[in-house]
Scaffold this motif. Structure first.
Motif, PDB file in Angstrom:
ATOM      1  N   GLU A   1      41.048  33.090  35.133  1.00 29.27           N
ATOM      2  CA  GLU A   1      42.315  33.453  35.883  1.00 29.27           C
ATOM      3  C   GLU A   1      42.311  32.748  37.174  1.00 29.27           C
ATOM      4  OE1 GLU A   1      43.413  37.696  34.282  1.00 29.27           O
ATOM      5  OE2 GLU A   1      42.415  37.676  36.163  1.00 29.27           O
ATOM      6  N   ALA A   2      41.182  32.835  37.781  1.00 29.57           N
ATOM      7  CA  ALA A   2      41.229  32.320  39.066  1.00 29.57           C
ATOM      8  C   ALA A   2      41.427  30.535  39.203  1.00 29.57           C
ATOM      9  CB  ALA A   2      39.771  32.413  40.028  1.00 29.57           C
ATOM     10  N   THR A   3      40.911  29.946  38.341  1.00 30.29           N
ATOM     11  CA  THR A   3      41.208  28.748  37.738  1.00 30.29           C
ATOM     12  C   THR A   3      42.559  28.572  37.162  1.00 30.29           C
ATOM     13  OG1 THR A   3      39.012  28.361  37.136  1.00 30.29           O
ATOM     14  CG2 THR A   3      40.519  26.597  36.415  1.00 30.29           C
ATOM     15  N   GLU A   4      42.991  29.031  36.365  1.00 28.53           N
ATOM     16  CA  GLU A   4      44.451  28.840  35.854  1.00 28.53           C
ATOM     17  C   GLU A   4      45.571  29.329  37.132  1.00 28.53           C
ATOM     18  OE1 GLU A   4      44.669  31.532  32.513  1.00 28.53           O
ATOM     19  OE2 GLU A   4      43.590  30.174  31.226  1.00 28.53           O
ATOM     20  N   GLN A   5      45.476  30.056  38.086  1.00 26.37           N
ATOM     21  CA  GLN A   5      46.383  30.291  38.815  1.00 26.37           C
ATOM     22  C   GLN A   5      46.151  29.697  40.231  1.00 26.37           C
ATOM     23  OE1 GLN A   5      46.230  34.781  39.155  1.00 26.37           O
ATOM     24  NE2 GLN A   5      46.118  34.920  36.840  1.00 26.37           N
ATOM     25  N   GLY A   6      45.104  28.794  40.227  1.00 23.61           N
ATOM     26  CA  GLY A   6      44.768  27.934  41.567  1.00 23.61           C
ATOM     27  C   GLY A   6      44.352  28.846  42.678  1.00 23.61           C
ATOM     28  N   LYS A   7      43.697  29.751  42.209  1.00 23.65           N
ATOM     29  CA  LYS A   7      43.274  30.966  43.326  1.00 23.65           C
ATOM     30  C   LYS A   7      41.687  30.798  43.639  1.00 23.65           C
ATOM     31  CE  LYS A   7      46.429  34.138  42.186  1.00 23.65           C
ATOM     32  NZ  LYS A   7      46.665  35.850  41.847  1.00 23.65           N
ATOM     33  N   ASN A   8      41.403  31.026  44.997  1.00 25.82           N
ATOM     34  CA  ASN A   8      39.941  31.121  45.360  1.00 25.82           C
ATOM     35  C   ASN A   8      39.468  32.330  44.530  1.00 25.82           C
ATOM     36  OD1 ASN A   8      38.177  32.456  47.207  1.00 25.82           O
ATOM     37  ND2 ASN A   8      37.886  30.579  47.830  1.00 25.82           N
ATOM     38  N   PHE A   9      38.145  31.952  43.955  1.00 24.53           N
ATOM     39  CA  PHE A   9      37.639  33.042  43.058  1.00 24.53           C
ATOM     40  C   PHE A   9      37.365  34.295  43.744  1.00 24.53           C
ATOM     41  CE2 PHE A   9      33.482  34.826  40.835  1.00 24.53           C
ATOM     42  CZ  PHE A   9      34.091  35.050  39.744  1.00 24.53           C
ATOM     43  N   ASP A  10      36.659  34.118  45.043  1.00 31.78           N
ATOM     44  CA  ASP A  10      36.380  35.526  45.823  1.00 31.78           C
ATOM     45  C   ASP A  10      37.556  36.152  46.183  1.00 31.78           C
ATOM     46  OD1 ASP A  10      33.767  34.939  45.500  1.00 31.78           O
ATOM     47  OD2 ASP A  10      33.474  33.984  47.597  1.00 31.78           O
ATOM     48  N   ASP A  11      38.576  35.378  46.401  1.00 33.15           N
ATOM     49  CA  ASP A  11      39.724  36.022  46.894  1.00 33.15           C
ATOM     50  C   ASP A  11      40.480  36.922  45.820  1.00 33.15           C
ATOM     51  OD1 ASP A  11      39.611  35.247  49.571  1.00 33.15           O
ATOM     52  OD2 ASP A  11      41.392  33.773  49.220  1.00 33.15           O
ATOM     53  N   HIS A  12      40.378  36.220  44.456  1.00 33.84           N
ATOM     54  CA  HIS A  12      40.900  36.692  43.238  1.00 33.84           C
ATOM     55  C   HIS A  12      40.036  38.180  43.023  1.00 33.84           C
ATOM     56  CE1 HIS A  12      43.045  37.299  39.333  1.00 33.84           C
ATOM     57  NE2 HIS A  12      41.693  37.162  38.800  1.00 33.84           N
ATOM     58  N   LEU A  13      38.818  38.038  43.126  1.00 39.34           N
ATOM     59  CA  LEU A  13      37.985  39.362  43.138  1.00 39.34           C
ATOM     60  C   LEU A  13      38.369  40.302  44.218  1.00 39.34           C
ATOM     61  CD1 LEU A  13      34.388  37.613  42.502  1.00 39.34           C
ATOM     62  CD2 LEU A  13      36.077  38.616  40.709  1.00 39.34           C
ATOM     63  N   ARG A  14      38.434  39.883  45.397  1.00 40.10           N
ATOM     64  CA  ARG A  14      38.885  40.816  46.398  1.00 40.10           C
ATOM     65  C   ARG A  14      40.189  41.595  45.911  1.00 40.10           C
ATOM     66  NH1 ARG A  14      37.243  36.401  49.556  1.00 40.10           N
ATOM     67  NH2 ARG A  14      35.392  36.898  50.777  1.00 40.10           N
ATOM     68  N   HIS A  15      41.050  40.849  45.668  1.00 36.79           N
ATOM     69  CA  HIS A  15      42.306  41.634  45.017  1.00 36.79           C
ATOM     70  C   HIS A  15      41.893  42.570  43.864  1.00 36.79           C
ATOM     71  CE1 HIS A  15      46.194  41.100  42.605  1.00 36.79           C
ATOM     72  NE2 HIS A  15      46.253  42.221  43.480  1.00 36.79           N
ATOM     73  N   LEU A  16      41.286  42.164  42.904  1.00 34.00           N
ATOM     74  CA  LEU A  16      41.015  43.115  41.889  1.00 34.00           C
ATOM     75  C   LEU A  16      40.431  44.222  42.264  1.00 34.00           C
ATOM     76  CD1 LEU A  16      40.093  40.254  39.039  1.00 34.00           C
ATOM     77  CD2 LEU A  16      42.366  41.660  39.239  1.00 34.00           C
ATOM     78  N   ILE A  17      39.264  44.045  43.055  1.00 29.87           N
ATOM     79  CA  ILE A  17      38.690  45.445  43.747  1.00 29.87           C
ATOM     80  C   ILE A  17      39.482  46.254  44.455  1.00 29.87           C
ATOM     81  CG2 ILE A  17      36.821  45.839  45.357  1.00 29.87           C
ATOM     82  CD1 ILE A  17      35.128  43.453  44.115  1.00 29.87           C
ATOM     83  N   VAL A  18      40.413  45.778  45.324  1.00 28.95           N
ATOM     84  CA  VAL A  18      41.441  46.474  45.958  1.00 28.95           C
ATOM     85  C   VAL A  18      42.031  46.941  45.001  1.00 28.95           C
ATOM     86  CG1 VAL A  18      43.366  46.461  47.555  1.00 28.95           C
ATOM     87  CG2 VAL A  18      41.243  45.198  48.324  1.00 28.95           C
ATOM     88  N   HIS A  19      42.701  46.388  43.978  1.00 27.22           N
ATOM     89  CA  HIS A  19      43.654  46.852  42.920  1.00 27.22           C
ATOM     90  C   HIS A  19      42.771  48.140  42.323  1.00 27.22           C
ATOM     91  CE1 HIS A  19      46.522  46.842  39.931  1.00 27.22           C
ATOM     92  NE2 HIS A  19      45.957  47.089  39.023  1.00 27.22           N
ATOM     93  N   SER A  20      41.617  48.150  42.082  1.00 28.25           N
ATOM     94  CA  SER A  20      40.964  49.008  41.369  1.00 28.25           C
ATOM     95  C   SER A  20      40.675  50.013  42.192  1.00 28.25           C
ATOM     96  CB  SER A  20      39.731  48.422  40.650  1.00 28.25           C
ATOM     97  OG  SER A  20      40.021  47.426  39.728  1.00 28.25           O
ATOM     98  N   VAL A  21      40.296  50.034  43.619  1.00 28.00           N
ATOM     99  CA  VAL A  21      39.924  51.149  44.309  1.00 28.00           C
ATOM    100  C   VAL A  21      41.572  52.079  44.412  1.00 28.00           C
ATOM    101  CG1 VAL A  21      39.588  51.746  46.751  1.00 28.00           C
ATOM    102  CG2 VAL A  21      38.042  50.050  45.568  1.00 28.00           C
ATOM    103  N   LEU A  22      42.586  51.073  44.465  1.00 23.30           N
ATOM    104  CA  LEU A  22      43.642  52.100  44.385  1.00 23.30           C
ATOM    105  C   LEU A  22      43.938  52.932  43.241  1.00 23.30           C
ATOM    106  CD1 LEU A  22      46.082  49.436  46.155  1.00 23.30           C
ATOM    107  CD2 LEU A  22      45.217  51.583  47.094  1.00 23.30           C
ATOM    108  N   HIS A  23      43.703  52.336  42.277  1.00 21.86           N
ATOM    109  CA  HIS A  23      43.856  53.229  40.981  1.00 21.86           C
ATOM    110  C   HIS A  23      42.733  54.350  41.205  1.00 21.86           C
ATOM    111  CE1 HIS A  23      46.219  51.180  38.161  1.00 21.86           C
ATOM    112  NE2 HIS A  23      45.634  50.069  38.219  1.00 21.86           N
ATOM    113  N   LEU A  24      41.553  54.330  41.686  1.00 24.17           N
ATOM    114  CA  LEU A  24      40.607  55.366  41.915  1.00 24.17           C
ATOM    115  C   LEU A  24      41.031  56.487  42.718  1.00 24.17           C
ATOM    116  CD1 LEU A  24      37.280  53.300  42.032  1.00 24.17           C
ATOM    117  CD2 LEU A  24      38.194  54.275  39.902  1.00 24.17           C
ATOM    118  N   LEU A  25      42.041  55.899  43.459  1.00 22.18           N
ATOM    119  CA  LEU A  25      42.540  56.768  44.633  1.00 22.18           C
ATOM    120  C   LEU A  25      44.188  57.158  44.038  1.00 22.18           C
ATOM    121  CD1 LEU A  25      41.838  54.692  47.739  1.00 22.18           C
ATOM    122  CD2 LEU A  25      41.004  57.004  47.133  1.00 22.18           C
ATOM    123  N   GLY A  26      44.294  57.233  42.924  1.00 24.95           N
ATOM    124  CA  GLY A  26      45.477  57.498  42.276  1.00 24.95           C
ATOM    125  C   GLY A  26      46.670  56.841  42.405  1.00 24.95           C
TER     126      GLY A  26
END
Length: 173
Positions: free
Chosen positions: A111-136
């Motif tokens: 996904e990071a490659t296809e979307q032209g995103k920095n890999f670490d930034d993509h991971l940061r987004h996915l982790i923030v997204h998931s923590v928000l899921h954990l928070l309801g």
């Protein structure tokens, strides 16, 4: 420790992922007014095969995905578009589990490659997204999705990650 990282795929760099995950989860909790020292998250760093099995078992979708999350508690809002219920924090010595997250190296890299995103930034987004899921937070209903996306963008801006939805990208699963 806020995030307990479990490495199943050796392509993940444990030290880098630990640091990145801690910072992203910390930023999400702090932005929402929670003391990160009172919570714990388990992060499974795996591959497409493992996450496809988890996705099939828990969501009935036998395919790989970028990230999955399993909240410890149902903190979802009572009405569409409302804020989720706040979690009850533990202490630094006895943190409250928020839940579990799984990330697939294969899908995240692709996904990071296809979307032209920095890999670490993509991971940061996915982790923030998931923590928000954990928070309801969720994105099934329109008003909930708008609230979640707005919250993600604010948190990511605080940690130097540009808006992942600017180019019309869809919200992670």
């Amino acid at each position: 420790m806020l995030v307990d990282v479990v490495i199943e795929d050796p392509r993940w760099n444990e030290d880098s992922l630990q640091t990145l995950a801690e910072a992203a989860a910390d930023a999400a909790l702090r932005k929402l007014g929670h003391d990160p020292s009172g919570f714990e998250v388990v992060l499974l760093a795996c591959d497409d095969g493992r996450i496809a099995g988890l996705n099939a078992g828990f969501r009935g979708k036998a395919q790989p995905t970028n990230v999955l999350s399993w909240p410890e508690w149902d903190l979802s809002a009572d009405a569409e578009g409302d804020l989720p219920h706040p979690p009850e924090a533990g202490s630094e010595d006895d943190p409250e589990p928020l839940g579990n997250i799984a990330l697939s190296y294969d899908t995240c890299t692709r996904e990071a490659t296809e979307q032209g995103k920095n890999f670490d930034d993509h991971l940061r987004h996915l982790i923030v997204h998931s923590v928000l899921h954990l928070l309801g937070y969720d994105h099934i209903r329109d008003k909930d999705a708008a609230l979640m996306e707005e919250t993600e963008v604010l948190i990511l801006a605080q940690i130097g990650v540009s808006d992942p939805y600017e180019a019309g990208a869809e919200m992670p699963l």
